[in-house]
Motif scaffolding. Structure first.
Motif, PDB file in Angstrom:
ATOM      1  N   GLY A  47      41.647 -52.370  29.917  1.00  0.00           N
ATOM      2  CA  GLY A  47      41.757 -50.771  29.771  1.00  0.00           C
ATOM      3  C   GLY A  47      43.060 -50.199  30.071  1.00  0.00           C
ATOM      4  N   ASP A  48      43.746 -50.650  30.979  1.00  0.00           N
ATOM      5  CA  ASP A  48      45.140 -49.937  30.949  1.00  0.00           C
ATOM      6  C   ASP A  48      46.036 -50.317  30.107  1.00  0.00           C
ATOM      7  OD1 ASP A  48      44.323 -49.020  33.789  1.00  0.00           O
ATOM      8  OD2 ASP A  48      45.017 -50.909  34.845  1.00  0.00           O
ATOM      9  N   GLY A  49      45.886 -51.687  29.310  1.00  0.00           N
ATOM     10  CA  GLY A  49      46.571 -51.821  28.167  1.00  0.00           C
ATOM     11  C   GLY A  49      46.400 -50.942  27.014  1.00  0.00           C
ATOM     12  N   ALA A 120      51.634 -52.559  13.330  1.00  0.00           N
ATOM     13  CA  ALA A 120      51.693 -53.799  13.599  1.00  0.00           C
ATOM     14  C   ALA A 120      50.978 -53.887  15.116  1.00  0.00           C
ATOM     15  CB  ALA A 120      53.038 -54.230  13.827  1.00  0.00           C
ATOM     16  N   VAL A 121      51.127 -52.640  15.777  1.00  0.00           N
ATOM     17  CA  VAL A 121      50.604 -52.626  17.158  1.00  0.00           C
ATOM     18  C   VAL A 121      48.911 -52.721  16.941  1.00  0.00           C
ATOM     19  CG1 VAL A 121      49.841 -51.241  18.959  1.00  0.00           C
ATOM     20  CG2 VAL A 121      52.238 -51.189  18.315  1.00  0.00           C
ATOM     21  N   ALA A 122      48.386 -52.203  15.844  1.00  0.00           N
ATOM     22  CA  ALA A 122      46.944 -52.224  15.605  1.00  0.00           C
ATOM     23  C   ALA A 122      46.434 -53.766  15.499  1.00  0.00           C
ATOM     24  CB  ALA A 122      46.682 -51.552  14.550  1.00  0.00           C
ATOM     25  N   ARG A 123      47.396 -54.523  14.692  1.00  0.00           N
ATOM     26  CA  ARG A 123      47.209 -56.006  14.629  1.00  0.00           C
ATOM     27  C   ARG A 123      47.126 -56.835  15.710  1.00  0.00           C
ATOM     28  NH1 ARG A 123      50.639 -59.897  10.715  1.00  0.00           N
ATOM     29  NH2 ARG A 123      49.112 -61.476  10.034  1.00  0.00           N
ATOM     30  N   HIS A 124      48.342 -56.556  16.492  1.00  0.00           N
ATOM     31  CA  HIS A 124      48.212 -57.151  17.681  1.00  0.00           C
ATOM     32  C   HIS A 124      47.259 -56.890  18.946  1.00  0.00           C
ATOM     33  CE1 HIS A 124      50.351 -59.960  20.450  1.00  0.00           C
ATOM     34  NE2 HIS A 124      50.417 -58.942  21.634  1.00  0.00           N
ATOM     35  N   GLN A 125      46.859 -55.823  19.091  1.00  0.00           N
ATOM     36  CA  GLN A 125      46.044 -55.233  19.836  1.00  0.00           C
ATOM     37  C   GLN A 125      44.476 -55.688  19.486  1.00  0.00           C
ATOM     38  OE1 GLN A 125      45.862 -53.233  22.999  1.00  0.00           O
ATOM     39  NE2 GLN A 125      47.782 -54.040  22.776  1.00  0.00           N
TER      40      GLN A 125
END
Length: 254
Positions: A47-49, A120-125
């Protein structure tokens, strides 16, 4: 994967994570794949991430991470924890939708083959929540493989983000192959000039290769499954060296 599909799957895996948390007999259960963490610790981490990355995406292009946003205390009690997790996911998804896939933002993988964009953030998340959903399910005694589409993208995303890029490989040059039983393969070429990722490598044998389902490959890359428990051909010492290697200590730009 297209950007809308990444967002849909982040939401789907977040729901699966919350379902595992809701089904757990107790939040103080130890997470076998995250030594020293309870299920509550894992939920707080996820959640914090989500909230942290929402603020990073919202800040836009930057060479350094934005200052941390004061966070509300994470709930300790399950009745408040589940809505808090849902709100964390909404914050991330709202930030990503607002930014779109191509907007730049700070990331910790600047020297890698992955882009520094909200896409790229969406992909990693997506991979983050998929692997942590496995962790939570394992804690409750009901682990499930990562969904095939997520896992296939996850092998490539991990290798591109965490291994390949403008790094010096400090050992003897080597090629490592990852073969998914679903029919895809990737080759990591490790040299002093760079570490490169290739899809569908040439049929010339690699120095070492792993053969497994895409889910098991992802779980191995994230340290959830020992790599030597998978079918392996060639010299396993190359994988030992890769696991011990920190690419951030070998940037070509240094």
């Amino acid at each position: 994967m297209e950007f809308p599909e990444l967002l849909r799957l982040i939401d789907e895996r977040s729901t699966a994570f919350s379902a595992a948390v809701a089904a757990a007999p107790a939040l103080d259960a130890q997470v076998p794949t995250c030594p020293g963490w309870t299920l509550l610790d894992l939920a707080h981490h996820l959640g914090d991430g989500r909230r942290k990355w929402a603020s990073i995406v919202a800040a836009g292009p930057a060479s350094t991470p934005p200052p941390p946003v004061p966070a509300e205390p994470a709930p300790q009690d399950r009745s408040a924890l589940l809505p808090w997790l849902a709100a964390s996911t909404r914050q991330l998804l709202d930030a990503l939708r607002s930014a779109g896939p191509d907007r730049g933002c700070w990331t910790w993988w600047a020297d890698s083959e992955s882009q520094q964009t909200s896409g790229a953030v969406a992909r990693h998340q997506l991979q983050e929540v998929a692997v942590h959903t496995y962790d939570a399910q394992l804690t409750t005694g009901a682990p499930q493989p990562l969904p095939t589409g997520i896992a296939l993208d996850g092998v490539e995303e991990f290798l591109a983000t965490c291994c390949a890029g403008a790094y010096r490989w400090p050992h003897t040059p080597a090629t490592l192959d990852y073969h998914a039983t679903e029919g895809r393969s990737w080759r990591l070429s490790l040299t002093a000039d760079a570490v490169r990722l290739t899809r569908s490598p040439a049929p010339t044998p690699a120095d070492a290769a792993l053969h497994a389902t895409a889910s098991d490959l992802v779980l191995t890359l994230y340290g959830r499954v020992p790599f030597d428990s998978l079918p392996l051909t060639g010299d396993r010492r190359h994988f030992d060296l890769l696991v011990a290697w920190d690419p951030d200590e070998e940037p070509l730009t240094a």
